[in-house]
Design a protein around this motif. Structure first.
Motif, PDB file in Angstrom:
ATOM      1  N   SER A   4       0.830  -1.214   0.000  1.00 23.78           N
ATOM      2  CA  SER A   4       0.000   0.000   0.000  1.00 23.78           C
ATOM      3  C   SER A   4       0.855   1.251   0.000  1.00 23.78           C
ATOM      4  O   SER A   4       0.554   2.228  -0.692  1.00 23.78           O
ATOM      5  CB  SER A   4      -0.903   0.051   1.239  1.00 23.78           C
ATOM      6  OG  SER A   4      -1.714  -1.075   1.284  1.00 23.78           O
ATOM      7  N   VAL A   5       1.929   1.205   0.774  1.00 19.08           N
ATOM      8  CA  VAL A   5       2.835   2.358   0.822  1.00 19.08           C
ATOM      9  C   VAL A   5       3.546   2.493  -0.535  1.00 19.08           C
ATOM     10  O   VAL A   5       3.651   3.585  -1.090  1.00 19.08           O
ATOM     11  CB  VAL A   5       3.862   2.198   1.970  1.00 19.08           C
ATOM     12  CG1 VAL A   5       4.858   3.354   1.966  1.00 19.08           C
ATOM     13  CG2 VAL A   5       3.153   2.114   3.323  1.00 19.08           C
ATOM     14  N   LEU A   6       3.987   1.345  -1.080  1.00 19.57           N
ATOM     15  CA  LEU A   6       4.698   1.346  -2.367  1.00 19.57           C
ATOM     16  C   LEU A   6       3.876   2.008  -3.464  1.00 19.57           C
ATOM     17  O   LEU A   6       4.402   2.787  -4.247  1.00 19.57           O
ATOM     18  CB  LEU A   6       5.026  -0.098  -2.774  1.00 19.57           C
ATOM     19  CG  LEU A   6       5.836  -0.264  -4.053  1.00 19.57           C
ATOM     20  CD1 LEU A   6       7.320  -0.015  -3.771  1.00 19.57           C
ATOM     21  CD2 LEU A   6       5.656  -1.655  -4.662  1.00 19.57           C
ATOM     22  N   VAL A   7       2.599   1.671  -3.536  1.00 18.10           N
ATOM     23  CA  VAL A   7       1.763   2.196  -4.621  1.00 18.10           C
ATOM     24  C   VAL A   7       0.975   3.435  -4.189  1.00 18.10           C
ATOM     25  O   VAL A   7       0.149   3.935  -4.944  1.00 18.10           O
ATOM     26  CB  VAL A   7       0.792   1.121  -5.193  1.00 18.10           C
ATOM     27  CG1 VAL A   7       1.571  -0.083  -5.718  1.00 18.10           C
ATOM     28  CG2 VAL A   7      -0.258   0.690  -4.176  1.00 18.10           C
ATOM     29  N   ALA A   8       1.249   3.936  -2.965  1.00 21.30           N
ATOM     30  CA  ALA A   8       0.524   5.091  -2.422  1.00 21.30           C
ATOM     31  C   ALA A   8      -0.989   4.896  -2.542  1.00 21.30           C
ATOM     32  O   ALA A   8      -1.704   5.728  -3.107  1.00 21.30           O
ATOM     33  CB  ALA A   8       0.970   6.388  -3.094  1.00 21.30           C
ATOM     34  N   ALA A   9      -1.470   3.772  -2.015  1.00 18.77           N
ATOM     35  CA  ALA A   9      -2.906   3.480  -2.071  1.00 18.77           C
ATOM     36  C   ALA A   9      -3.690   4.459  -1.202  1.00 18.77           C
ATOM     37  O   ALA A   9      -3.193   4.929  -0.179  1.00 18.77           O
ATOM     38  CB  ALA A   9      -3.162   2.052  -1.591  1.00 18.77           C
ATOM     39  N   ASP A  10      -4.905   4.767  -1.612  1.00 16.98           N
ATOM     40  CA  ASP A  10      -5.780   5.608  -0.785  1.00 16.98           C
ATOM     41  C   ASP A  10      -6.319   4.804   0.382  1.00 16.98           C
ATOM     42  O   ASP A  10      -6.494   5.337   1.480  1.00 16.98           O
ATOM     43  CB  ASP A  10      -6.976   6.108  -1.605  1.00 16.98           C
ATOM     44  CG  ASP A  10      -6.536   6.837  -2.846  1.00 16.98           C
ATOM     45  OD1 ASP A  10      -5.625   7.668  -2.735  1.00 16.98           O
ATOM     46  OD2 ASP A  10      -7.085   6.556  -3.925  1.00 16.98           O
ATOM     47  N   VAL A  11      -6.618   3.544   0.122  1.00 20.63           N
ATOM     48  CA  VAL A  11      -7.232   2.693   1.137  1.00 20.63           C
ATOM     49  C   VAL A  11      -6.625   1.292   1.079  1.00 20.63           C
ATOM     50  O   VAL A  11      -6.356   0.777  -0.004  1.00 20.63           O
ATOM     51  CB  VAL A  11      -8.762   2.524   0.897  1.00 20.63           C
ATOM     52  CG1 VAL A  11      -9.410   1.762   2.047  1.00 20.63           C
ATOM     53  CG2 VAL A  11      -9.449   3.849   0.707  1.00 20.63           C
ATOM     54  N   LEU A  12      -6.431   0.719   2.254  1.00 23.37           N
ATOM     55  CA  LEU A  12      -6.053  -0.689   2.378  1.00 23.37           C
ATOM     56  C   LEU A  12      -7.202  -1.386   3.096  1.00 23.37           C
ATOM     57  O   LEU A  12      -7.630  -0.941   4.170  1.00 23.37           O
ATOM     58  CB  LEU A  12      -4.760  -0.809   3.195  1.00 23.37           C
ATOM     59  CG  LEU A  12      -4.407  -2.211   3.733  1.00 23.37           C
ATOM     60  CD1 LEU A  12      -4.170  -3.208   2.602  1.00 23.37           C
ATOM     61  CD2 LEU A  12      -3.163  -2.132   4.634  1.00 23.37           C
ATOM     62  N   ILE A  13      -7.723  -2.464   2.511  1.00 26.89           N
ATOM     63  CA  ILE A  13      -8.794  -3.229   3.161  1.00 26.89           C
ATOM     64  C   ILE A  13      -8.220  -4.580   3.570  1.00 26.89           C
ATOM     65  O   ILE A  13      -7.799  -5.363   2.724  1.00 26.89           O
ATOM     66  CB  ILE A  13     -10.011  -3.403   2.226  1.00 26.89           C
ATOM     67  CG1 ILE A  13     -10.536  -2.027   1.793  1.00 26.89           C
ATOM     68  CG2 ILE A  13     -11.110  -4.211   2.922  1.00 26.89           C
ATOM     69  CD1 ILE A  13     -11.763  -2.076   0.884  1.00 26.89           C
ATOM     70  N   LEU A  14      -8.137  -4.814   4.881  1.00 27.78           N
ATOM     71  CA  LEU A  14      -7.593  -6.067   5.419  1.00 27.78           C
ATOM     72  C   LEU A  14      -8.749  -6.987   5.769  1.00 27.78           C
ATOM     73  O   LEU A  14      -9.538  -6.695   6.684  1.00 27.78           O
ATOM     74  CB  LEU A  14      -6.755  -5.792   6.673  1.00 27.78           C
ATOM     75  CG  LEU A  14      -5.461  -4.993   6.485  1.00 27.78           C
ATOM     76  CD1 LEU A  14      -4.844  -4.635   7.857  1.00 27.78           C
ATOM     77  CD2 LEU A  14      -4.436  -5.761   5.648  1.00 27.78           C
ATOM     78  N   LEU A  15      -8.866  -8.087   5.030  1.00 29.98           N
ATOM     79  CA  LEU A  15      -9.988  -9.014   5.227  1.00 29.98           C
ATOM     80  C   LEU A  15      -9.555 -10.226   6.034  1.00 29.98           C
ATOM     81  O   LEU A  15      -8.422 -10.697   5.907  1.00 29.98           O
ATOM     82  CB  LEU A  15     -10.505  -9.486   3.867  1.00 29.98           C
ATOM     83  CG  LEU A  15     -10.989  -8.398   2.910  1.00 29.98           C
ATOM     84  CD1 LEU A  15     -11.295  -8.990   1.539  1.00 29.98           C
ATOM     85  CD2 LEU A  15     -12.214  -7.683   3.472  1.00 29.98           C
ATOM     86  N   SER A  16     -10.476 -10.744   6.838  1.00 28.93           N
ATOM     87  CA  SER A  16     -10.216 -11.996   7.567  1.00 28.93           C
ATOM     88  C   SER A  16     -11.572 -12.644   7.793  1.00 28.93           C
ATOM     89  O   SER A  16     -12.545 -12.293   7.134  1.00 28.93           O
ATOM     90  CB  SER A  16      -9.519 -11.709   8.896  1.00 28.93           C
ATOM     91  OG  SER A  16     -10.447 -11.117   9.785  1.00 28.93           O
ATOM     92  N   ASP A  17     -11.667 -13.582   8.726  1.00 30.75           N
ATOM     93  CA  ASP A  17     -12.993 -14.162   8.959  1.00 30.75           C
ATOM     94  C   ASP A  17     -13.745 -13.477  10.097  1.00 30.75           C
ATOM     95  O   ASP A  17     -14.804 -13.921  10.500  1.00 30.75           O
ATOM     96  CB  ASP A  17     -12.931 -15.694   9.138  1.00 30.75           C
ATOM     97  CG  ASP A  17     -11.713 -16.133   9.915  1.00 30.75           C
ATOM     98  OD1 ASP A  17     -11.158 -15.272  10.644  1.00 30.75           O
ATOM     99  OD2 ASP A  17     -11.313 -17.298   9.814  1.00 30.75           O
ATOM    100  N   VAL A  18     -13.209 -12.373  10.599  1.00 25.57           N
ATOM    101  CA  VAL A  18     -13.886 -11.618  11.652  1.00 25.57           C
ATOM    102  C   VAL A  18     -14.293 -10.262  11.055  1.00 25.57           C
ATOM    103  O   VAL A  18     -13.540  -9.671  10.289  1.00 25.57           O
ATOM    104  CB  VAL A  18     -12.950 -11.413  12.865  1.00 25.57           C
ATOM    105  CG1 VAL A  18     -13.693 -10.739  14.011  1.00 25.57           C
ATOM    106  CG2 VAL A  18     -12.382 -12.757  13.330  1.00 25.57           C
ATOM    107  N   ASP A  19     -15.488  -9.774  11.404  1.00 23.03           N
ATOM    108  CA  ASP A  19     -16.021  -8.598  10.710  1.00 23.03           C
ATOM    109  C   ASP A  19     -15.381  -7.270  11.123  1.00 23.03           C
ATOM    110  O   ASP A  19     -15.594  -6.252  10.465  1.00 23.03           O
ATOM    111  CB  ASP A  19     -17.536  -8.522  10.931  1.00 23.03           C
ATOM    112  CG  ASP A  19     -17.885  -8.146  12.361  1.00 23.03           C
ATOM    113  OD1 ASP A  19     -17.340  -8.787  13.295  1.00 23.03           O
ATOM    114  OD2 ASP A  19     -18.667  -7.208  12.570  1.00 23.03           O
TER     115      ASP A  19
END
Ligand code: GLU
Length: 259
Positions: A161-176
């Protein structure tokens, strides 16, 4: 651009989505269909999407006739080498429905710290995104074993995310969302929002995935979220089942404010 609240996600220019092994392998392999559909929706609206996906070892296990996750590193790496191939095939097969082409990018955290590797990776990612390819990133397991040992593709996702200067990072798992204590414990409350720099004192995190094939937990999510937030990327922590709603900007999960 700064996406400083969930409702601005649909207008984000560039989004990194990270999914863990237990969400897309074994009996959850079918979740790839819905995940890809959600990513394709964002891609079609013009958002540049990068997927960071674990799951190579778990996907490779049945091909090596393994019923359980191997405990020795060389067999884990062999399973990852076999499974990475199958995993990318599954993603591409699903992306075909939308006419989207995936690009496989295997990186190590060290690559992103070494200046010449880093600038190579950055240039390649920019070109892929410029070509409207959907990069799918995983740890390069035959030369790096950080994720295998620490279950920490969350960190790789933050570094990407830092490398591509993302606006948003969404971290998914099995917990909401993140909770004030492990969610199965009484008194656990959802953490709605984490202001930048908030130490989250008084919060206790368990640290294993529920299906037994993933290895990251809430603690690695918090460290990764802080790393990305420091560089100006907002972070949403939620479940794989919520990805479409998250990309629509709904008020779910735990939101980390960027610096
Ligand atoms: N990068 C590896 C994979 O995708 C490691 C994941 C893990 O340790 O579960 O399978």
């Amino acid at each position: 651009m700064t996406v400083n609240q969930r409702s601005a996600i649909p207008g984000a220019r560039r989004i990194v989505v990270k999914v863990g092994s237990s969400s897309i392998s074994g009996e959850n392999a079918g979740q790839i269909t819905a995940l890809v559909e959600a990513l394709a929706g964002a891609h079609d609206k013009g958002t540049e999407v990068v997927l960071v996906s674990s799951g190579a070892i778990a996907t490779g296990m049945p091909y090596l006739r393994l019923d359980a996750r191997p405990s020795d590193l060389a067999t884990q790496q062999a399973a990852a080498a076999v499974g990475q191939n199958v995993l990318i095939y599954r993603y591409q097969d699903s992306l075909d429905r939308f006419g989207i082409v995936a690009g496989q990018v295997l990186l190590t955290a060290g690559d992103l710290e070494n200046p010449s590797h880093r600038s190579n990776a950055q240039r390649a990612m920019e070109r892929l995104l410029g070509l409207r390819i959907l990069p799918i990133v995983n740890e390069n397991d035959t030369v790096a074993t950080h994720e295998i040992r620490f279950g920490d593709n969350d960190r790789l996702a933050a570094l990407v995310s830092v490398l591509v200067a993302a606006d948003v990072l969404i971290l998914l798992s099995d917990v909401d969302a993140l909770y004030t204590r492990p969610p199965q414990e009484p008194g656990a409350e959802r953490i709605e929002e984490v202001p930048f720099g908030d130490p989250l004192s008084g919060v206790t995190f368990g640290d294993i995935g529920s299906a037994g094939v993933g290895t990251g937990g809430a603690g690695t999510k918090v460290s990764a979220a802080r790393l990305a937030a420091e560089a100006g990327t907002s972070v949403l922590v939620t479940s794989t089942a919520n990805v479409a709603a998250a990309l629509r900007g709904e008020q779910l999960g735990t939101w980390f404010q960027p610096a």
